[in-house]
Design a protein around this motif. Structure first.
Motif, PDB file in Angstrom:
ATOM      1  N   ILE A   1     -56.400  64.212  26.942  1.00 27.30           N
ATOM      2  CA  ILE A   1     -57.558  63.426  27.376  1.00 27.30           C
ATOM      3  C   ILE A   1     -58.774  63.747  26.513  1.00 27.30           C
ATOM      4  O   ILE A   1     -59.540  62.852  26.138  1.00 27.30           O
ATOM      5  CB  ILE A   1     -57.848  63.688  28.871  1.00 27.30           C
ATOM      6  CG1 ILE A   1     -56.723  63.070  29.708  1.00 27.30           C
ATOM      7  CG2 ILE A   1     -59.185  63.120  29.293  1.00 27.30           C
ATOM      8  CD1 ILE A   1     -56.772  63.455  31.160  1.00 27.30           C
ATOM      9  N   ASP A   2     -58.956  65.002  26.162  1.00 25.79           N
ATOM     10  CA  ASP A   2     -60.115  65.385  25.338  1.00 25.79           C
ATOM     11  C   ASP A   2     -60.043  64.801  23.934  1.00 25.79           C
ATOM     12  O   ASP A   2     -61.076  64.508  23.326  1.00 25.79           O
ATOM     13  CB  ASP A   2     -60.230  66.908  25.246  1.00 25.79           C
ATOM     14  CG  ASP A   2     -60.686  67.536  26.541  1.00 25.79           C
ATOM     15  OD1 ASP A   2     -61.169  66.788  27.419  1.00 25.79           O
ATOM     16  OD2 ASP A   2     -60.553  68.770  26.682  1.00 25.79           O
ATOM     17  N   MET A   3     -58.862  64.624  23.403  1.00 28.86           N
ATOM     18  CA  MET A   3     -58.719  64.160  22.024  1.00 28.86           C
ATOM     19  C   MET A   3     -58.743  62.638  21.901  1.00 28.86           C
ATOM     20  O   MET A   3     -59.017  62.117  20.812  1.00 28.86           O
ATOM     21  CB  MET A   3     -57.430  64.706  21.415  1.00 28.86           C
ATOM     22  CG  MET A   3     -57.483  66.219  21.239  1.00 28.86           C
ATOM     23  SD  MET A   3     -55.958  66.896  20.642  1.00 28.86           S
ATOM     24  CE  MET A   3     -55.993  66.354  18.959  1.00 28.86           C
ATOM     25  N   LEU A   4     -58.435  61.926  22.958  1.00 37.59           N
ATOM     26  CA  LEU A   4     -58.435  60.461  22.888  1.00 37.59           C
ATOM     27  C   LEU A   4     -59.838  59.907  23.140  1.00 37.59           C
ATOM     28  O   LEU A   4     -60.542  60.365  24.028  1.00 37.59           O
ATOM     29  CB  LEU A   4     -57.488  59.888  23.939  1.00 37.59           C
ATOM     30  CG  LEU A   4     -56.020  59.807  23.560  1.00 37.59           C
ATOM     31  CD1 LEU A   4     -55.215  59.281  24.722  1.00 37.59           C
ATOM     32  CD2 LEU A   4     -55.818  58.952  22.340  1.00 37.59           C
ATOM     33  N   PRO A   5     -60.207  58.907  22.380  1.00 38.89           N
ATOM     34  CA  PRO A   5     -61.480  58.247  22.676  1.00 38.89           C
ATOM     35  C   PRO A   5     -61.398  57.555  24.044  1.00 38.89           C
ATOM     36  O   PRO A   5     -60.321  57.217  24.526  1.00 38.89           O
ATOM     37  CB  PRO A   5     -61.633  57.225  21.557  1.00 38.89           C
ATOM     38  CG  PRO A   5     -60.652  57.598  20.505  1.00 38.89           C
ATOM     39  CD  PRO A   5     -59.593  58.391  21.175  1.00 38.89           C
ATOM     40  N   VAL A   6     -62.529  57.334  24.635  1.00 43.87           N
ATOM     41  CA  VAL A   6     -62.580  56.748  25.980  1.00 43.87           C
ATOM     42  C   VAL A   6     -61.935  55.368  26.000  1.00 43.87           C
ATOM     43  O   VAL A   6     -61.265  54.999  26.963  1.00 43.87           O
ATOM     44  CB  VAL A   6     -64.042  56.675  26.476  1.00 43.87           C
ATOM     45  CG1 VAL A   6     -64.133  56.016  27.842  1.00 43.87           C
ATOM     46  CG2 VAL A   6     -64.662  58.057  26.500  1.00 43.87           C
ATOM     47  N   LYS A   7     -62.087  54.575  24.933  1.00 43.18           N
ATOM     48  CA  LYS A   7     -61.518  53.225  24.885  1.00 43.18           C
ATOM     49  C   LYS A   7     -59.993  53.247  24.962  1.00 43.18           C
ATOM     50  O   LYS A   7     -59.390  52.306  25.461  1.00 43.18           O
ATOM     51  CB  LYS A   7     -61.933  52.519  23.588  1.00 43.18           C
ATOM     52  CG  LYS A   7     -63.357  52.135  23.513  1.00 43.18           C
ATOM     53  CD  LYS A   7     -63.607  51.405  22.208  1.00 43.18           C
ATOM     54  CE  LYS A   7     -65.045  51.046  22.031  1.00 43.18           C
ATOM     55  NZ  LYS A   7     -65.301  50.385  20.758  1.00 43.18           N
ATOM     56  N   LEU A   8     -59.347  54.321  24.444  1.00 41.90           N
ATOM     57  CA  LEU A   8     -57.882  54.374  24.402  1.00 41.90           C
ATOM     58  C   LEU A   8     -57.254  55.078  25.611  1.00 41.90           C
ATOM     59  O   LEU A   8     -56.043  55.205  25.676  1.00 41.90           O
ATOM     60  CB  LEU A   8     -57.426  55.082  23.120  1.00 41.90           C
ATOM     61  CG  LEU A   8     -57.779  54.385  21.816  1.00 41.90           C
ATOM     62  CD1 LEU A   8     -57.341  55.228  20.639  1.00 41.90           C
ATOM     63  CD2 LEU A   8     -57.143  53.009  21.752  1.00 41.90           C
ATOM     64  N   ARG A   9     -58.034  55.483  26.565  1.00 46.65           N
ATOM     65  CA  ARG A   9     -57.504  56.201  27.731  1.00 46.65           C
ATOM     66  C   ARG A   9     -56.981  55.226  28.779  1.00 46.65           C
ATOM     67  O   ARG A   9     -57.437  55.184  29.909  1.00 46.65           O
ATOM     68  CB  ARG A   9     -58.583  57.102  28.334  1.00 46.65           C
ATOM     69  CG  ARG A   9     -58.967  58.235  27.430  1.00 46.65           C
ATOM     70  CD  ARG A   9     -59.986  59.139  28.069  1.00 46.65           C
ATOM     71  NE  ARG A   9     -60.494  60.087  27.080  1.00 46.65           N
ATOM     72  CZ  ARG A   9     -61.521  60.873  27.263  1.00 46.65           C
ATOM     73  NH1 ARG A   9     -62.174  60.848  28.400  1.00 46.65           N
ATOM     74  NH2 ARG A   9     -61.914  61.680  26.311  1.00 46.65           N
TER      75      ARG A   9
END
Length: 164
Positions: free
Chosen positions: A14-22
């Motif tokens: 979760i920390d490594m993914l941008p918010v748009k891709l979550r």
């Protein structure tokens, strides 16, 4: 000790993914791709536990006793290790020395049921370094017992198994 090997996959993902891709679909796909890595990491953690456990076992008497009692007599802990019992030394005298109470007799002079045995160091003392005493009523696999002893005893040490 184990805390330095713990990885928090979801938190890192979760920390490594941008918010748009979550999105749930993408998260489950990435987690499925990481399943092999997670399994490998769990195997590594199990191996670290095993390796630390093996490294703490030494050939000291108290550790060998603990290993044997844990394996074969967990509740009563009756297996113990002692030194090789040496035979009482007997002094031999010549007739010319005129000792008042000689320790060696002729065969015809020995009372029935008693006897005297003379041992060399190869026969009696010094043949074994330690003796493993096991209770007679204990049911165990001698091959497994010898395997544990051979694995953890110091190199060059000889032992004997004796039932009491």
């Amino acid at each position: 000790m184990m805390s330095k090997y713990i990885l928090y996959y979801w938190k890192q993902l979760i920390d490594m993914l941008p918010v748009k891709l979550r999105k749930p679909r993408l998260m489950s796909l990435i987690y499925a791709l990481l399943a092999g890595l997670i399994w490998l990491h769990e195997q590594f953690l199990a191996f670290v536990d095993y390796a630390i456990g093996e490294a703490t076992k030494t050939g000291q008497v108290i550790v060998l006793e603990k290993l044997l009692n844990d394996a074969f007599d967990f509740s009563l802990r009756r297996i113990y290790i002692g030194d090789e019992s040496t035979h009482d030394s007997t002094a031999l005298f010549l007739i010319s020395e005129a000792q008042p109470d000689p320790a060696v007799y002729l065969v015809s002079e020995i009372p029935p049921g008693t006897g005297l045995a003379l041992y060399t160091t190869a026969e009696g003392g010094g043949l074994y370094n330690f003796v493993v005493y096991i209770p007679t009523g204990l049911v165990l696999d001698l091959i497994l017992l010898q395997g544990i002893l051979n694995k953890y005893k110091f190199a060059g040490m000889k032992y004997r198994i004796e039932f009491y």
